[in-house]
Enzyme design. Structure first.
Site, PDB file in Angstrom:
ATOM      1  N   ARG A   1      15.447 -15.352  10.122  1.00  0.00           N
ATOM      2  CA  ARG A   1      16.603 -16.402  10.673  1.00  0.00           C
ATOM      3  C   ARG A   1      17.195 -15.026  11.344  1.00  0.00           C
ATOM      4  O   ARG A   1      18.336 -14.832  12.682  1.00  0.00           O
ATOM      5  CB  ARG A   1      17.011 -17.329   9.659  1.00  0.00           C
ATOM      6  N   ASP A   2      17.861 -14.376  10.195  1.00  0.00           N
ATOM      7  CA  ASP A   2      19.192 -13.386  10.375  1.00  0.00           C
ATOM      8  C   ASP A   2      18.867 -12.617  10.640  1.00  0.00           C
ATOM      9  O   ASP A   2      19.188 -12.002  11.917  1.00  0.00           O
ATOM     10  CB  ASP A   2      20.282 -12.922   8.888  1.00  0.00           C
TER      11      ASP A   2
ATOM     12  N   HIS B   1      25.511 -11.753   0.006  1.00  0.00           N
ATOM     13  CA  HIS B   1      25.647 -11.516   1.335  1.00  0.00           C
ATOM     14  C   HIS B   1      26.032 -10.173   1.952  1.00  0.00           C
ATOM     15  O   HIS B   1      26.615 -10.675   3.436  1.00  0.00           O
ATOM     16  CB  HIS B   1      25.080 -12.879   1.948  1.00  0.00           C
TER      17      HIS B   1
ATOM     18  N   HIS C   1      25.587  -6.849   4.165  1.00  0.00           N
ATOM     19  CA  HIS C   1      24.827  -6.273   5.484  1.00  0.00           C
ATOM     20  C   HIS C   1      25.847  -4.736   4.952  1.00  0.00           C
ATOM     21  O   HIS C   1      26.617  -4.255   4.165  1.00  0.00           O
ATOM     22  CB  HIS C   1      26.057  -6.350   6.885  1.00  0.00           C
TER      23      HIS C   1
ATOM     24  N   ASN D   1      21.296  -5.746   7.760  1.00  0.00           N
ATOM     25  CA  ASN D   1      21.547  -6.669   6.260  1.00  0.00           C
ATOM     26  C   ASN D   1      20.731  -5.786   5.042  1.00  0.00           C
ATOM     27  O   ASN D   1      19.716  -5.113   6.195  1.00  0.00           O
ATOM     28  CB  ASN D   1      20.245  -7.870   6.234  1.00  0.00           C
TER      29      ASN D   1
ATOM     30  N   CYS E   1      24.503  -9.742  13.123  1.00  0.00           N
ATOM     31  CA  CYS E   1      24.815 -11.185  13.420  1.00  0.00           C
ATOM     32  C   CYS E   1      25.429 -10.290  15.500  1.00  0.00           C
ATOM     33  O   CYS E   1      26.132  -9.741  15.521  1.00  0.00           O
ATOM     34  CB  CYS E   1      26.542 -11.921  13.019  1.00  0.00           C
TER      35      CYS E   1
HETATM   36  P1  HMG Z   1      30.104 -25.991  21.432  1.00  0.00           P
HETATM   37  O1  HMG Z   1      29.727 -25.786  22.994  1.00  0.00           O
HETATM   38  O2  HMG Z   1      31.852 -26.052  20.926  1.00  0.00           O
HETATM   39  O3  HMG Z   1      29.290 -27.637  21.014  1.00  0.00           O
HETATM   40  O4  HMG Z   1      28.909 -25.310  20.201  1.00  0.00           O
HETATM   41  P2  HMG Z   1      30.096 -28.838  21.671  1.00  0.00           P
HETATM   42  O5  HMG Z   1      29.403 -29.424  20.072  1.00  0.00           O
HETATM   43  O6  HMG Z   1      31.130 -28.724  22.044  1.00  0.00           O
HETATM   44  O7  HMG Z   1      28.679 -29.554  22.086  1.00  0.00           O
HETATM   45  C1  HMG Z   1      28.349 -28.899  23.652  1.00  0.00           C
HETATM   46  C2  HMG Z   1      27.005 -29.491  24.199  1.00  0.00           C
HETATM   47  O8  HMG Z   1      26.227 -28.418  23.120  1.00  0.00           O
HETATM   48  C3  HMG Z   1      26.642 -30.847  23.599  1.00  0.00           C
HETATM   49  O9  HMG Z   1      25.515 -30.858  24.707  1.00  0.00           O
HETATM   50  C4  HMG Z   1      26.133 -31.023  22.556  1.00  0.00           C
HETATM   51  O10 HMG Z   1      24.454 -31.678  22.800  1.00  0.00           O
HETATM   52  C5  HMG Z   1      25.129 -29.352  22.393  1.00  0.00           C
HETATM   53  P3  HMG Z   1      25.863 -31.485  26.092  1.00  0.00           P
HETATM   54  O11 HMG Z   1      26.635 -33.277  26.112  1.00  0.00           O
HETATM   55  O12 HMG Z   1      26.573 -30.571  26.918  1.00  0.00           O
HETATM   56  O13 HMG Z   1      24.528 -31.673  26.747  1.00  0.00           O
HETATM   57  N1  HMG Z   1      25.205 -29.167  20.824  1.00  0.00           N
HETATM   58  C6  HMG Z   1      23.481 -28.889  19.886  1.00  0.00           C
HETATM   59  N2  HMG Z   1      22.701 -28.617  21.250  1.00  0.00           N
HETATM   60  C7  HMG Z   1      21.392 -28.189  20.727  1.00  0.00           C
HETATM   61  N3  HMG Z   1      22.170 -28.174  18.750  1.00  0.00           N
HETATM   62  C8  HMG Z   1      23.029 -28.174  18.401  1.00  0.00           C
HETATM   63  C9  HMG Z   1      24.166 -28.384  19.328  1.00  0.00           C
HETATM   64  N4  HMG Z   1      25.037 -28.612  19.169  1.00  0.00           N
HETATM   65  C10 HMG Z   1      26.052 -29.490  20.472  1.00  0.00           C
HETATM   66  N5  HMG Z   1      22.866 -27.746  17.322  1.00  0.00           N
HETATM   67  C11 HMG Z   1      28.191 -25.026  18.001  1.00  0.00           C
HETATM   68  C12 HMG Z   1      29.755 -25.521  19.030  1.00  0.00           C
HETATM   69  C13 HMG Z   1      29.118 -24.787  16.636  1.00  0.00           C
HETATM   70  C14 HMG Z   1      26.886 -25.743  18.380  1.00  0.00           C
HETATM   71  C15 HMG Z   1      27.868 -23.461  18.744  1.00  0.00           C
HETATM   72  O14 HMG Z   1      29.170 -22.261  18.626  1.00  0.00           O
HETATM   73  C16 HMG Z   1      26.777 -22.257  18.080  1.00  0.00           C
HETATM   74  O15 HMG Z   1      25.447 -22.973  18.263  1.00  0.00           O
HETATM   75  N6  HMG Z   1      27.164 -21.883  17.446  1.00  0.00           N
HETATM   76  C17 HMG Z   1      25.915 -21.000  16.514  1.00  0.00           C
HETATM   77  C18 HMG Z   1      26.319 -19.100  16.329  1.00  0.00           C
HETATM   78  C19 HMG Z   1      25.690 -18.963  15.617  1.00  0.00           C
HETATM   79  O16 HMG Z   1      24.279 -19.040  14.889  1.00  0.00           O
HETATM   80  N7  HMG Z   1      25.550 -17.777  15.215  1.00  0.00           N
HETATM   81  C20 HMG Z   1      24.657 -17.440  14.457  1.00  0.00           C
HETATM   82  C21 HMG Z   1      25.456 -17.151  12.604  1.00  0.00           C
HETATM   83  S1  HMG Z   1      25.688 -17.657  11.382  1.00  0.00           S
HETATM   84  C22 HMG Z   1      25.545 -15.534  10.594  1.00  0.00           C
HETATM   85  O17 HMG Z   1      24.630 -15.067  10.955  1.00  0.00           O
HETATM   86  C23 HMG Z   1      26.540 -15.586   9.579  1.00  0.00           C
HETATM   87  C24 HMG Z   1      25.929 -15.073   8.428  1.00  0.00           C
HETATM   88  O18 HMG Z   1      24.164 -14.674   8.125  1.00  0.00           O
HETATM   89  C25 HMG Z   1      26.434 -14.777   7.172  1.00  0.00           C
HETATM   90  C26 HMG Z   1      27.233 -13.572   6.769  1.00  0.00           C
HETATM   91  O19 HMG Z   1      26.324 -12.788   7.826  1.00  0.00           O
HETATM   92  O20 HMG Z   1      28.525 -13.308   6.799  1.00  0.00           O
HETATM   93  C27 HMG Z   1      25.217 -17.074   8.177  1.00  0.00           C
HETATM   94 MG    MG Z   2      24.836 -11.993   7.677  1.00  0.00          MG
END
Ligand code: HMG
Ligand code: MG
Length: 309
Positions: free
Chosen positions: A29-30, A218, A220, A260, A251
């Protein structure tokens, strides 16, 4: 060559350390969310299978996030439908909101992780929410997941430094983390998303939480501190450590977030300390060498480089 072959005895230093550590493997995933190209589903499935063969028992498999935000993991449903789930291995997935939860439930997922930000800017860049409004997204998601009998982990990102805001106040991180625990998260993973923390800061943050048994870390490795930080966390009582096979990852929305902590580097240290992980280091190195070939570049892990045949 293992620690024994190079003539190093296991040395358990003074100070309390756990006898066993659970490695939460985030490579699929990450790691893969940060690749510039989309890795084919068949390669992802073989990666997961090889990680399970190496003895890892928690394999974070993918994310049900918006496919436009992270196209690298847009194949989450297809991946899970092709997964040959091993007995004794769990395959948690990231879910940010109810839409993601619906998709995860449809795919038969039993274990999810939500991911909060400790800072305003990263909440906006990673979740399109404010620091406060991210909880409006998580609360109904966690409630529904728990009532469906699922297990929910909470992540907090940017726990130490943030590329836009600088040093992150400890009280802000603790407030976000405790709120996720109150919501019903069974575990909280403290993320040093850009890899700037040092061991004293890690100890200080962990001491800010009420129950260390709920914490995971977690790290990096941007500034080469990930292992020192891990050791500091273990001495504070943490027994779950996130890492990524071969050091894959970062990320996509965090400037300067390099890889990581590599799982191989972690296992080398834990093996040397006599701490059980259940991981076969040789098999894991083989897996990361194979994955590096698929990605067309060598693994950044020191241990992979030292042990690769
Ligand atoms: P948004 O644009 O604000 O979503 O995104 P919304 O709620 O306004 O919805 C807009 C449209 O998106 C809608 O469709 C929803 O149905 C659709 P429409 O009605 O316009 O046709 N939608 C989705 N479709 C599929 N799957 C979904 C989904 N949600 C809404 N889940 C959102 C908000 C949170 C979805 C967006 O910002 C997002 O997907 N962000 C994810 C970012 C991400 O994955 N980042 C990496 C992970 S974090 C990380 O790596 C850190 C970590 O490792 C820890 C560390 O390292 O510290 C965990
Ligand atoms: Mg991470």
């Amino acid at each position: 060559m293992g620690a024994r072959e190079v003539g190093l005895p296991d040395v358990v230093p003074s100070g309390s350390l756990p006898s066993r550590v659970t490695i939460w493997e985030v490579g699929a995933r990450d790691g893969l969310q940060n690749e510039s190209t989309v890795v084919p589903v068949a390669v992802k499935l073989e990666f997961l299978s090889r990680l399970a063969d190496a003895g890892l028992s928690v394999l974070e498999a993918t994310s049900f996030v918006h496919p436009k935000w992270v196209p690298q993991l847009a194949d989450a449903a297809e991946l899970l439908s092709g997964l040959d789930a091993r007995p004794g291995v769990s395959y948690p997935v990231l879910v940010p909101n109810e839409r993601g939860l619906d998709r995860a439930i449809e795919a038969g997922v039993r274990h999810i992780a939500i991911f909060a930000s400790a800072t305003e800017t990263f909440a906006s860049r990673n979740l399109n929410r404010t620091l406060d409004s991210q909880f409006e997204m998580f609360e109904p998601t966690v409630k529904r997941a728990l009532s469906a009998g699922m297990d929910v982990r909470g992540y907090v990102s940017m726990c130490f430094g943030d590329p836009w805001e600088g040093a992150v106040p400890r009280s802000q991180v603790v407030a976000v983390g405790e709120r996720l625990l109150e919501m019903g998260c069974s575990q909280l993973s403290l993320g040093d998303t850009i890899g700037v923390a040092t061991p004293g800061q890690v100890e200080s943050l962990i001491e800010g939480f009420r129950d260390v048994t709920k914490l995971a870390v977690h790290f990096h490795d941007t500034y080469g501190q990930a292992l020192s930080n891990t050791l500091a966390a273990l001495r504070c009582g943490v027994t779950t450590v996130d890492s990524s096979a071969g050091g894959l990852g970062g990320c996509p929305y965090a400037e300067s977030a390099t890889g990581n902590l590599a799982t191989e580097d972690l296992v080398w240290m834990l093996d040397g300390l006599g701490i059980e992980t259940g991981v076969d280091l040789d098999k894991l190195v083989e897996c990361s060498v194979w994955m590096a070939e698929q990605l067309g570049r060598p693994s950044p892990s020191r241990v992979v480089r030292a042990l690769a045949k």
